[in-house]
Scaffold this active site. Structure first.
Site, PDB file in Angstrom:
ATOM      1  N   GLY A  18       0.816  -1.221   0.000  1.00  0.00           N
ATOM      2  CA  GLY A  18       0.000   0.000   0.000  1.00  0.00           C
ATOM      3  C   GLY A  18       0.843   1.263   0.000  1.00  0.00           C
ATOM      4  O   GLY A  18       0.509   2.246   0.660  1.00  0.00           O
ATOM      5  N   TYR A  21       0.179   6.230  -2.468  1.00  0.00           N
ATOM      6  CA  TYR A  21      -1.039   6.997  -2.234  1.00  0.00           C
ATOM      7  C   TYR A  21      -1.498   7.604  -3.565  1.00  0.00           C
ATOM      8  O   TYR A  21      -0.692   8.215  -4.277  1.00  0.00           O
ATOM      9  CB  TYR A  21      -0.757   8.091  -1.201  1.00  0.00           C
ATOM     10  CG  TYR A  21      -1.973   8.899  -0.830  1.00  0.00           C
ATOM     11  CD1 TYR A  21      -3.064   8.280  -0.207  1.00  0.00           C
ATOM     12  CD2 TYR A  21      -2.051  10.258  -1.106  1.00  0.00           C
ATOM     13  CE1 TYR A  21      -4.188   9.010   0.125  1.00  0.00           C
ATOM     14  CE2 TYR A  21      -3.172  10.992  -0.766  1.00  0.00           C
ATOM     15  CZ  TYR A  21      -4.235  10.364  -0.156  1.00  0.00           C
ATOM     16  OH  TYR A  21      -5.354  11.093   0.171  1.00  0.00           O
ATOM     17  N   GLY A  22      -2.768   7.412  -3.889  1.00  0.00           N
ATOM     18  CA  GLY A  22      -3.263   7.913  -5.172  1.00  0.00           C
ATOM     19  C   GLY A  22      -3.341   6.822  -6.228  1.00  0.00           C
ATOM     20  O   GLY A  22      -3.922   7.021  -7.287  1.00  0.00           O
ATOM     21  N   ALA A  25      -5.352   0.675  -6.662  1.00  0.00           N
ATOM     22  CA  ALA A  25      -5.109  -0.765  -6.478  1.00  0.00           C
ATOM     23  C   ALA A  25      -4.080  -1.009  -5.378  1.00  0.00           C
ATOM     24  O   ALA A  25      -4.237  -1.919  -4.555  1.00  0.00           O
ATOM     25  CB  ALA A  25      -4.640  -1.390  -7.787  1.00  0.00           C
ATOM     26  N   ASN A 108       8.274   3.550 -15.941  1.00  0.00           N
ATOM     27  CA  ASN A 108       8.740   4.629 -15.077  1.00  0.00           C
ATOM     28  C   ASN A 108      10.264   4.645 -14.928  1.00  0.00           C
ATOM     29  O   ASN A 108      10.796   5.381 -14.091  1.00  0.00           O
ATOM     30  CB  ASN A 108       8.112   4.518 -13.684  1.00  0.00           C
ATOM     31  CG  ASN A 108       6.606   4.469 -13.720  1.00  0.00           C
ATOM     32  OD1 ASN A 108       6.010   3.482 -13.321  1.00  0.00           O
ATOM     33  ND2 ASN A 108       5.985   5.507 -14.227  1.00  0.00           N
ATOM     34  N   GLU A 174       8.493  11.008 -13.748  1.00  0.00           N
ATOM     35  CA  GLU A 174       8.081   9.604 -13.648  1.00  0.00           C
ATOM     36  C   GLU A 174       8.310   8.845 -14.952  1.00  0.00           C
ATOM     37  O   GLU A 174       7.754   7.768 -15.161  1.00  0.00           O
ATOM     38  CB  GLU A 174       6.613   9.538 -13.215  1.00  0.00           C
ATOM     39  CG  GLU A 174       6.317  10.284 -11.921  1.00  0.00           C
ATOM     40  CD  GLU A 174       6.417   9.418 -10.661  1.00  0.00           C
ATOM     41  OE1 GLU A 174       5.975   8.267 -10.687  1.00  0.00           O
ATOM     42  OE2 GLU A 174       6.959   9.903  -9.649  1.00  0.00           O
ATOM     43  N   HIS A 252      -0.753   8.283 -13.367  1.00  0.00           N
ATOM     44  CA  HIS A 252       0.132   8.555 -14.514  1.00  0.00           C
ATOM     45  C   HIS A 252      -0.757   8.686 -15.739  1.00  0.00           C
ATOM     46  O   HIS A 252      -1.806   8.034 -15.824  1.00  0.00           O
ATOM     47  CB  HIS A 252       1.105   7.391 -14.768  1.00  0.00           C
ATOM     48  CG  HIS A 252       2.198   7.250 -13.749  1.00  0.00           C
ATOM     49  ND1 HIS A 252       2.581   6.041 -13.222  1.00  0.00           N
ATOM     50  CD2 HIS A 252       3.008   8.168 -13.184  1.00  0.00           C
ATOM     51  CE1 HIS A 252       3.588   6.210 -12.375  1.00  0.00           C
ATOM     52  NE2 HIS A 252       3.857   7.496 -12.331  1.00  0.00           N
ATOM     53  N   ASN A 365      -1.084  -4.067  -7.771  1.00  0.00           N
ATOM     54  CA  ASN A 365      -0.301  -2.926  -7.297  1.00  0.00           C
ATOM     55  C   ASN A 365      -0.440  -1.746  -8.253  1.00  0.00           C
ATOM     56  O   ASN A 365       0.345  -0.785  -8.197  1.00  0.00           O
ATOM     57  CB  ASN A 365       1.177  -3.309  -7.167  1.00  0.00           C
ATOM     58  CG  ASN A 365       1.585  -3.529  -5.712  1.00  0.00           C
ATOM     59  OD1 ASN A 365       0.950  -2.984  -4.806  1.00  0.00           O
ATOM     60  ND2 ASN A 365       2.627  -4.305  -5.502  1.00  0.00           N
ATOM     61  N   CYS A 371       2.565  -0.538 -18.061  1.00  0.00           N
ATOM     62  CA  CYS A 371       3.489  -0.126 -16.990  1.00  0.00           C
ATOM     63  C   CYS A 371       4.723  -1.010 -16.968  1.00  0.00           C
ATOM     64  O   CYS A 371       5.798  -0.580 -16.556  1.00  0.00           O
ATOM     65  CB  CYS A 371       2.842  -0.264 -15.615  1.00  0.00           C
ATOM     66  SG  CYS A 371       1.408   0.752 -15.358  1.00  0.00           S
TER      67      CYS A 371
HETATM   68  O1  SUG Z   1       4.331   3.798  -8.885  1.00  0.00           O
HETATM   69  N1  SUG Z   1       2.871   0.839  -7.703  1.00  0.00           N
HETATM   70  C1  SUG Z   1       3.423   1.593  -8.827  1.00  0.00           C
HETATM   71  C2  SUG Z   1       2.692   1.288 -10.101  1.00  0.00           C
HETATM   72  C3  SUG Z   1       3.345   1.933 -11.284  1.00  0.00           C
HETATM   73  C4  SUG Z   1       2.540   1.833 -12.519  1.00  0.00           C
HETATM   74  N2  SUG Z   1       3.212   2.427 -13.591  1.00  0.00           N
HETATM   75  C5  SUG Z   1       2.639   3.128 -14.596  1.00  0.00           C
HETATM   76  N3  SUG Z   1       1.403   3.536 -14.543  1.00  0.00           N
HETATM   77  N4  SUG Z   1       3.370   3.413 -15.597  1.00  0.00           N
HETATM   78  C6  SUG Z   1       3.383   3.096  -8.536  1.00  0.00           C
HETATM   79  O2  SUG Z   1       2.372   3.553  -7.985  1.00  0.00           O
HETATM   80  C7  SUG Z   1       2.792  -0.002  -5.422  1.00  0.00           C
HETATM   81  C8  SUG Z   1       3.731  -0.726  -4.484  1.00  0.00           C
HETATM   82  C9  SUG Z   1       3.071  -1.150  -3.194  1.00  0.00           C
HETATM   83  O3  SUG Z   1       2.104  -0.517  -2.781  1.00  0.00           O
HETATM   84  O4  SUG Z   1       3.550  -2.119  -2.580  1.00  0.00           O
HETATM   85  C10 SUG Z   1       3.503   0.756  -6.537  1.00  0.00           C
HETATM   86  O5  SUG Z   1       4.599   1.254  -6.344  1.00  0.00           O
END
Ligand code: SUG
Length: 447
Positions: A18, A21-22, A25, A108, A174, A252, A365, A371
């Site tokens: 978790g 934030y934002g 999932a 990213n 990012e 993103h 996640n 991604c």
């Molecule tokens: O940065 N999740 C990543 C997901 C990145 C997705 N990338 C793109 N949309 N390009 C993030 O939010 C969650 C890790 C955790 O909560 O354990 C996380 O980092």
């Protein structure tokens, strides 16, 4: 020249903490039991499927986690086992942060500016600083080393370090997740000239800002990225992301928009100034640009975030049509599936099919198919000087599967992160991987 994608291999400490934030999932699945082995295998199945479409597929390595140098920099001292025990007791969130396998989301990792568009004719990689989230802000150093090891030829490639903290400018970057390269045809390689579409969430003079969730990409960072590669400014479009979309969980731009070649697929709520943005793109790319925009009535912002429809890989196939590589969640939601069927039926000349991939471990996640990959537009000559050991062949795929089966656990919980055995397993996995991919000693523990 077929399309080239570099997917992130999921690391052995893949977990649900978790941390973002934002990212809806990530928050929702906090504390769930993860399966690192299944996650890594799902990623390999996707790579195999994309390669089977006729595309070139490469891999980027996971990072060393838990990252002991970061814990030591926070003042923890003693043996690795002592540090892990103490930080687990005192600051479990810090332990989760330095253990995240978030480097898997290579959209990213960097922004890629291909040789066709840069002043010096080299392909530039600007490593993303991922400054918005602490667990991701520790990625850039290793990302840059991995990029150097794969794109090592200085005559063709320039790898930039991440944008530094700056007093006058706020450089939150990012990477490719907020950057889209468009061309005048379905040819997305570096044989075709590109238009660069940069989408940011925050800017000094932004008309509106999100009120609930953070905007991670800043306009100043996007501008600096374009400057570093000396892109032609008449072929760059900068646009602000819709603040309401960020507040709905679109952290993103690649969660609400995907573009490739002369096709842009997005939702009507993607941009703050929708009309001006689409006009600017049409002006820059020309009349051959096709924009497929879904309306709220057909699919709501909430459905966009839940299904990750736009986090699909839009790829150019050898027959010059495109395919959309979607998360399987899109096939399971009847409204999203109907929208997708309609879009494919309406654009047979450009979009020939959608295929569905199960990357559920990553999706929990907030990471969909798009991604998990860094798109690297190359020329044939560029491709020949890429480190060939990082490219997927049937033999490499088999070796990577065997590697995962040897080193990865089938379940991982937050409580397991303090287990020194996990650190050792992780290190031996990565040590073996650096040999499998001929990367050299890129990790801190190897130096
Ligand atoms: O940065 N999740 C990543 C997901 C990145 C997705 N990338 C793109 N949309 N390009 C993030 O939010 C969650 C890790 C955790 O909560 O354990 C996380 O980092």
């Amino acid at each position: 020249m077929p399309e080239v994608n570099f997917d992130g291999l999921v690391g052995p400490t893949h977990s649900y903490a978790g941390l973002s934030y934002g990212n809806v999932a990530s928050s929702k699945n906090q504390g769930a039991l993860s399966n690192p082995r299944a996650a890594a295998l799902q990623g390999l199945v996707k790579m195999e499927a994309v390669a089977a479409l006729g595309l070139v597929q490469g891999v980027l390595p996971p990072h060393e986690r838990p990252h002991m140098p970061t814990l030591r920099a926070h003042g923890y001292a003693g043996s690795d086992a002592e540090i892990l025990a103490l930080v687990a007791q005192e600051n479990a969130v810090l332990l989760a942060r330095v253990s995240s396998a978030s480097a898997m989301w290579t959209a990213n990792a960097a922004t890629v500016l291909p040789s066709a568009d840069t002043e010096d004719g080299r392909t530039h990689f600007v490593t993303a600083n991922l400054r918005a989230m602490f667990h991701r802000a520790i990625e850039p150093a290793i990302t840059a080393r991995a990029l150097h090891a794969i794109f090592a030829n200085p005559a063709r490639f320039t790898v930039h370090e991440a944008l530094p903290p700056s007093t006058s400018e706020d450089y939150g970057d990012e990477g490719a997740a907020n950057h889209t390269r468009l061309t005048a045809s379905s040819d997305n390689s570096s044989h075709a000239r590109g238009v660069h579409f940069f989408v940011y969430g925050a800017a000094q003079n932004a008309s509106r800002t999100p009120t609930r969730f953070p905007a991670r990409q800043t306009r100043s960072a996007s501008e600096r990225v374009a400057q570093l590669a000396r892109l032609d400014s008449s072929r760059c479009v900068f646009a602000q992301q819709n603040a309401d979309a960020i507040d709905a969980g679109v952290f993103h731009n690649d969660v609400i928009c995907v573009g490739n070649g002369n096709l842009l697929f997005c939702h009507e709520d993607a941009f703050e100034m929708r009309d001006a943005t689409l006009h600017a793109l049409r002006d820059a790319v020309g009349e051959t640009l096709t924009i497929i925009e879904l309306k709220r009535e057909e699919i709501s912002l909430e459905e966009v975030v839940k299904s990750y429809l736009f986090n699909s890989q839009l790829v150019t196939l050898p027959d010059h049509t495109m395919a959309l590589v979607c998360p399987v969640e899109c096939a399971e939601n009847p409204r999203v599936k109907a929208a997708l069927d309609r879009v494919v039926a309406d654009h047979p000349a450009s979009l020939s099919r959608a295929i569905f991939m199960d990357v559920r471990e990553s999706m929990r996640n907030g990471g969909g198919p798009a991604c998990l990959r860094l798109r690297v537009p190359l020329t044939n000559a560029d491709l020949r000087v890429v480190n060939q050991e990082a490219l997927l062949t049937p033999a490499k795929l088999a070796a990577l599967r065997a590697w995962v089966m040897t080193h990865y656990r089938e379940s991982l919980h937050a409580d397991d992160l303090e287990d020194p055995a996990l650190l050792h397993e992780s290190r031996s996995a990565l040590d073996a991987l650096t040999r499998l991919l001929a990367l050299g000693n890129i990790y801190d523990f190897q130096r």
